[in-house]
Design a protein around this motif. Structure first.
Motif, PDB file in Angstrom:
ATOM      1  N   ALA A   1       0.829  -1.205   0.000  1.00 13.44           N
ATOM      2  CA  ALA A   1       0.000   0.000   0.000  1.00 13.44           C
ATOM      3  C   ALA A   1       0.867   1.260   0.000  1.00 13.44           C
ATOM      4  N   THR A   2       1.961   1.231   0.756  1.00 12.84           N
ATOM      5  CA  THR A   2       2.877   2.376   0.807  1.00 12.84           C
ATOM      6  C   THR A   2       3.488   2.636  -0.564  1.00 12.84           C
ATOM      7  N   ILE A   3       3.866   1.576  -1.248  1.00 11.22           N
ATOM      8  CA  ILE A   3       4.430   1.712  -2.592  1.00 11.22           C
ATOM      9  C   ILE A   3       3.414   2.361  -3.534  1.00 11.22           C
ATOM     10  N   SER A   4       2.182   1.875  -3.475  1.00 11.29           N
ATOM     11  CA  SER A   4       1.139   2.391  -4.368  1.00 11.29           C
ATOM     12  C   SER A   4       0.830   3.859  -4.093  1.00 11.29           C
ATOM     13  N   VAL A   5       0.667   4.199  -2.809  1.00 11.57           N
ATOM     14  CA  VAL A   5       0.338   5.571  -2.439  1.00 11.57           C
ATOM     15  C   VAL A   5       1.506   6.507  -2.767  1.00 11.57           C
ATOM     16  N   SER A   6       2.734   6.052  -2.532  1.00 12.40           N
ATOM     17  CA  SER A   6       3.915   6.874  -2.826  1.00 12.40           C
ATOM     18  C   SER A   6       4.008   7.181  -4.316  1.00 12.40           C
ATOM     19  N   LEU A   7       3.811   6.178  -5.143  1.00 14.85           N
ATOM     20  CA  LEU A   7       3.885   6.384  -6.594  1.00 14.85           C
ATOM     21  C   LEU A   7       2.751   7.291  -7.080  1.00 14.85           C
ATOM     22  N   LEU A   8       1.571   7.156  -6.473  1.00 12.56           N
ATOM     23  CA  LEU A   8       0.468   8.055  -6.810  1.00 12.56           C
ATOM     24  C   LEU A   8       0.831   9.486  -6.423  1.00 12.56           C
ATOM     25  N   GLY A   9       1.466   9.634  -5.256  1.00 11.71           N
ATOM     26  CA  GLY A   9       1.905  10.957  -4.816  1.00 11.71           C
ATOM     27  C   GLY A   9       2.904  11.572  -5.775  1.00 11.71           C
ATOM     28  N   VAL A  10       3.816  10.750  -6.303  1.00 11.31           N
ATOM     29  CA  VAL A  10       4.798  11.235  -7.279  1.00 11.31           C
ATOM     30  C   VAL A  10       4.083  11.798  -8.503  1.00 11.31           C
ATOM     31  N   LEU A  11       3.102  11.067  -9.011  1.00 13.26           N
ATOM     32  CA  LEU A  11       2.371  11.500 -10.200  1.00 13.26           C
ATOM     33  C   LEU A  11       1.597  12.796  -9.948  1.00 13.26           C
ATOM     34  N   LEU A  12       1.009  12.925  -8.750  1.00 15.06           N
ATOM     35  CA  LEU A  12       0.189  14.103  -8.449  1.00 15.06           C
ATOM     36  C   LEU A  12       1.041  15.345  -8.183  1.00 15.06           C
ATOM     37  N   LEU A  13       2.151  15.164  -7.484  1.00 12.38           N
ATOM     38  CA  LEU A  13       2.957  16.312  -7.074  1.00 12.38           C
ATOM     39  C   LEU A  13       3.939  16.766  -8.140  1.00 12.38           C
ATOM     40  N   TRP A  14       4.234  15.899  -9.096  1.00  8.95           N
ATOM     41  CA  TRP A  14       5.194  16.277 -10.135  1.00  8.95           C
ATOM     42  C   TRP A  14       4.657  17.395 -11.021  1.00  8.95           C
TER      43      TRP A  14
END
Length: 338
Positions: free
Chosen positions: A13-26
């Motif tokens: 779950a941490t991996i998924s949320v982190s990668l989603l965060g990367v996409l949103l914040l980039w």
């Protein structure tokens, strides 16, 4: 390959949320550093997951080294938020990680060093953000919306949980497998929650203000405080007469344009005579304005009152109001109801 447990699900779950965060914040330049930090968290969690399941354990154990890396990475990401850029010298903070790669097989030692290192950088990062808040207080009436106080709490809490986790890691020979897994699950859950909070908060952050360039060193060297009394009296009279404090998101630059006074002189006059920051000075006028309306029995809603008084955030209004009156706005309003 070893069987999966609930900790591995949290890691996934941490991996998924982190990668989603990367996409949103980039999408926002100011958050590039945080996006890279979340990418690092995702990568570290993937490495840890692969090692725990036995897929890469026999190749090379590097996951403990990430503990040393996270402290400087969080510091650099926070500094990037404030400045939107990093200097070449800033990357020196990451150099101590490289030598420890040679000793990553000494897991307990690397984890201990990494935990202490993270606590040190948690202090540096918190100090950096607190200093940024003080600068904004001298420049903006809405500084609370850009202060990142919540990020200070996230940094402090994750650092403390990492310290507790160090105790667990060094106590593994003396505790049961179940207790060890529970402790690991708690630590991973804290990181998952931290990633979620960081992502949500920064996605909601619409913009970041640029600090006003004031020669603060020169300001602090002023020898005579009395020289600012006339400036303050002029400023105070103009703000009260024209009710400029009602302007939403009022800044030091705005007041400078309205009065014709230099930002540095305005800031120093408020600091010296009123013993307040610009933020405190303006918001005190707003609270008095709202209090007078409530004292007079105004039927307007609190939302309308604080909006018309210049507050752009309900949370900021509630916090400032309670600081000045020792009551919440609702409590203050209710005492005038018949």
């Amino acid at each position: 390959m070893e069987s999966l447990n609930f900790v591995n699900l949290i890691q996934a779950a941490t991996i998924s949320v982190s990668l989603l965060g990367v996409l949103l914040l980039w999408r926002k330049r100011a958050f590039y550093g945080v996006a890279l930090l979340l990418g690092l968290i995702a990568f570290a969690t993937i490495v840890n997951l692969l090692e725990e399941t036995g897929i890469t354990r026999d190749i090379y154990i590097i996951s403990p080294v990430f503990i040393l890396l996270f402290g400087p990475a969080v510091y650099l990401a926070s500094k990037h938020i404030i400045n939107e850029k990093l200097e070449k010298n800033d990357w020196v903070h990451l150099l101590p990680v490289a030598p420890l790669l040679l000793f990553s097989s000494h897991v307990s030692i690397v984890i201990a060093i990494g935990t202490i290192w993270r606590l040190v950088y948690a202090y540096f990062t918190a100090a950096l953000l607190i200093k940024h808040k003080r600068i904004l207080d001298e420049e903006r009436s809405d500084s609370d919306e850009y202060s990142f106080k919540w990020l200070v709490w996230v940094i402090v809490m994750t650092a403390l949980f990492n310290l507790l986790d160090l105790v667990r890691l060094n106590s593994q020979p003396f505790i049961s497998y179940e207790m060890n897994i529970i402790g690991q699950g708690i630590n991973n859950s804290v990181w998952l929650l931290a990633v979620m909070v960081i992502t949500i908060k920064l996605v909601e952050q619409k913009s970041l203000p640029k600090p006003i360039q004031i020669n603060r060193e020169q300001s602090n060297k002023e020898p005579f405080q009395d020289s600012y009394h006339s400036t303050f009296e002029e400023l105070n009279n103009l703000i009260i007469t024209n009710q400029w404090f009602l302007k939403p998101r009022l800044t030091l630059s705005d007041v400078s344009e309205l009065t014709g006074l230099q930002p540095r002189d305005i800031s120093r006059a408020i600091n010296t005579v009123a013993k307040k920051s610009f933020n405190e000075y303006i918001n005190e006028f707003r609270i008095k304005h709202i209090s007078q309306a409530l004292d007079a029995g105004s039927n307007y809603s609190l939302t309308r009152l604080y909006t018309e008084a210049g507050f752009s955030s309900k949370a900021t209004f509630n916090n400032v109001f309670k600081n000045y009156t020792s009551m919440t706005p609702s409590e203050y309003k209710s005492k005038y109801k018949v």
